[in-house]
Design an enzyme around this catalytic site. Sequence first.
Site, PDB file in Angstrom:
ATOM      1  N   GLY A  70       0.799  -1.217   0.000  1.00 19.31           N
ATOM      2  CA  GLY A  70       0.000   0.000   0.000  1.00 19.31           C
ATOM      3  C   GLY A  70       0.836   1.273   0.000  1.00 19.31           C
ATOM      4  N   ASN A 151      -8.112   3.716   8.597  1.00 18.15           N
ATOM      5  CA  ASN A 151      -7.607   2.474   9.197  1.00 18.15           C
ATOM      6  C   ASN A 151      -7.712   2.464  10.714  1.00 18.15           C
ATOM      7  OD1 ASN A 151      -5.531   4.514   8.464  1.00 18.15           O
ATOM      8  ND2 ASN A 151      -4.252   3.288   9.826  1.00 18.15           N
ATOM      9  N   HIS A 201      -1.912  -8.039   2.355  1.00 18.71           N
ATOM     10  CA  HIS A 201      -1.931  -8.578   3.730  1.00 18.71           C
ATOM     11  C   HIS A 201      -3.125  -8.095   4.552  1.00 18.71           C
ATOM     12  CE1 HIS A 201      -0.158  -5.083   6.109  1.00 18.71           C
ATOM     13  NE2 HIS A 201       0.127  -4.701   4.873  1.00 18.71           N
ATOM     14  N   THR A 237      12.936  -7.241 -10.438  1.00 21.96           N
ATOM     15  CA  THR A 237      12.337  -8.560 -10.688  1.00 21.96           C
ATOM     16  C   THR A 237      11.086  -8.729  -9.822  1.00 21.96           C
ATOM     17  OG1 THR A 237      14.489  -9.445 -11.217  1.00 21.96           O
ATOM     18  CG2 THR A 237      12.804 -11.062 -10.641  1.00 21.96           C
ATOM     19  N   CYS A 328       1.467   6.723  24.486  1.00 20.15           N
ATOM     20  CA  CYS A 328       2.218   5.547  24.971  1.00 20.15           C
ATOM     21  C   CYS A 328       1.931   4.315  24.135  1.00 20.15           C
ATOM     22  CB  CYS A 328       1.979   5.204  26.439  1.00 20.15           C
ATOM     23  SG  CYS A 328       2.317   6.598  27.487  1.00 20.15           S
TER      24      CYS A 328
HETATM   25  C1  LIG Z   1      -5.043   2.935   5.028  1.00 20.63           C
HETATM   26  C2  LIG Z   1      -3.675   2.370   4.811  1.00 20.63           C
HETATM   27  N1  LIG Z   1      -2.920   2.852   3.840  1.00 20.63           N
HETATM   28  C3  LIG Z   1      -1.682   2.372   3.588  1.00 20.63           C
HETATM   29  C4  LIG Z   1      -1.156   1.358   4.352  1.00 20.63           C
HETATM   30  C5  LIG Z   1       0.220   0.854   4.059  1.00 20.63           C
HETATM   31  O1  LIG Z   1       0.199  -0.419   3.483  1.00 20.63           O
HETATM   32  P1  LIG Z   1       1.505  -1.347   3.490  1.00 20.63           P
HETATM   33  O2  LIG Z   1       1.732  -1.750   4.888  1.00 20.63           O
HETATM   34  O3  LIG Z   1       1.163  -2.499   2.599  1.00 20.63           O
HETATM   35  O4  LIG Z   1       2.618  -0.541   2.928  1.00 20.63           O
HETATM   36  C6  LIG Z   1      -1.918   0.823   5.407  1.00 20.63           C
HETATM   37  C7  LIG Z   1      -1.350  -0.237   6.288  1.00 20.63           C
HETATM   38  O5  LIG Z   1      -1.497  -0.216   7.477  1.00 20.63           O
HETATM   39  C8  LIG Z   1      -3.217   1.351   5.638  1.00 20.63           C
HETATM   40  O6  LIG Z   1      -3.976   0.874   6.629  1.00 20.63           O
END
Ligand SMILES: Cc1ncc(COP(=O)(O)O)c(C=O)c1O
Length: 384
Positions: A70, A151, A201, A237, A328
Amino acid sequence: MQVYLDNAATTPMDTQVIEAMHQVMKHTFGNPSSTHAIGRQAKSLIETARRTIAQLLNCKASEIVFTSGGTEADNMAIHASVHQMGAMRIITTPLEHHAVVHSVKAIEKHQNIQVDIVKTNEKGQVDLIDLEQLLSHTQQKTLVSLMHANNEIGTLLSLEQVSELCRKYNALFHSDTVQTMGHYCFDLQALDIDFITCAAHKFHGPKGVGFLYCNSKNKVAPLIHGGSQERGRRGGTENVYGIVGLEKAMQLAYQHLSHHQQYIQGLKDSMITQLRHLFEHVKFNGTIDPHESLYTVLNVQLPPTQQASMILFTLDLKGIAVSGGSACSAGSNEGSHVLQGIGVDTQQPNVRFSFSRHTTQQEIDYTIEQLSEIYQKIPALVEN
Ligand SMILES: Cc1ncc(COP(=O)(O)O)c(C=O)c1O
């Protein structure tokens, strides 16, 4: 008991994904750029995966660029918008993932790009009236970069509404769809968008692989220079078994999507009901409206306690894996930039529970039991 409620961070791999990858590792070791038969076999696996993914998203295979995940895909979209598509201005929010926030900051500093922040409310929702005002107030080529689902708090954005605005004002639209790919359907013939992103993932695929969807109207130049892999858009690659794992994970995710959606939403609803039953003073960060919120994420502010930082630690000791957003627990003194951005007190015990199709009702019930025990042992401020 081991309980994994941190699926927004990453998900366990599906055994069918592992098996598909294993077959590639055992039998298809060729370099996809080699012209001999062994190389061509590997190349053919990559192109089949590209076609499978394109079919699932209703786009062209050539619009899929495989990446390391990502972060790279988000960086590519922003980079291409500025360097290839001539964007001089970016509209975004501080609630984006760091893959976008930091990438926008870097490009702002080095390329003299104007960055405008669109207003968001206490649920993390984007103010579309403000967005339209920002879009209408310039002649400069603009990129709008807004995530599909946050997220940390799960708040969803209407891609359709933002896409309409972007088209009206001739702006480019990138959405970080890392948390929604494999969890919602995308029809890229119906949705007019320039760039979306994926990390395998997040839906039971392998780490270190994902893709950028780049609308064929746009150009992408490589961030990683090298060979002419990915039609000259990314050197190096290819991660053949990773790409095959991504393909398998996408197929499995979309095969029984509505069944998984209902099942996971049911777990989330159960957690909400049980938390409300357990605590008088529980708050949900963002929104829990199922139409406005990602069904895999529930961000909770537990009752205030003098030992906020101990909550995650104690849950961990009891075998329960969750994420925090409080100071924290987030690994910084300030706590989560998202919770801060929506005005949540990060000194309080904020916990993100995130679910997947592998999560069970027993895991939810066990977590509630353990939270009940923890709060019986530690003094909660409101209850004293
Ligand atoms: C909203 C969002 N964008 C981007 C990422 C980054 O993805 P990656 O860990 O595959 O680089 C994450 C991963 O936590 C995500 O939750």
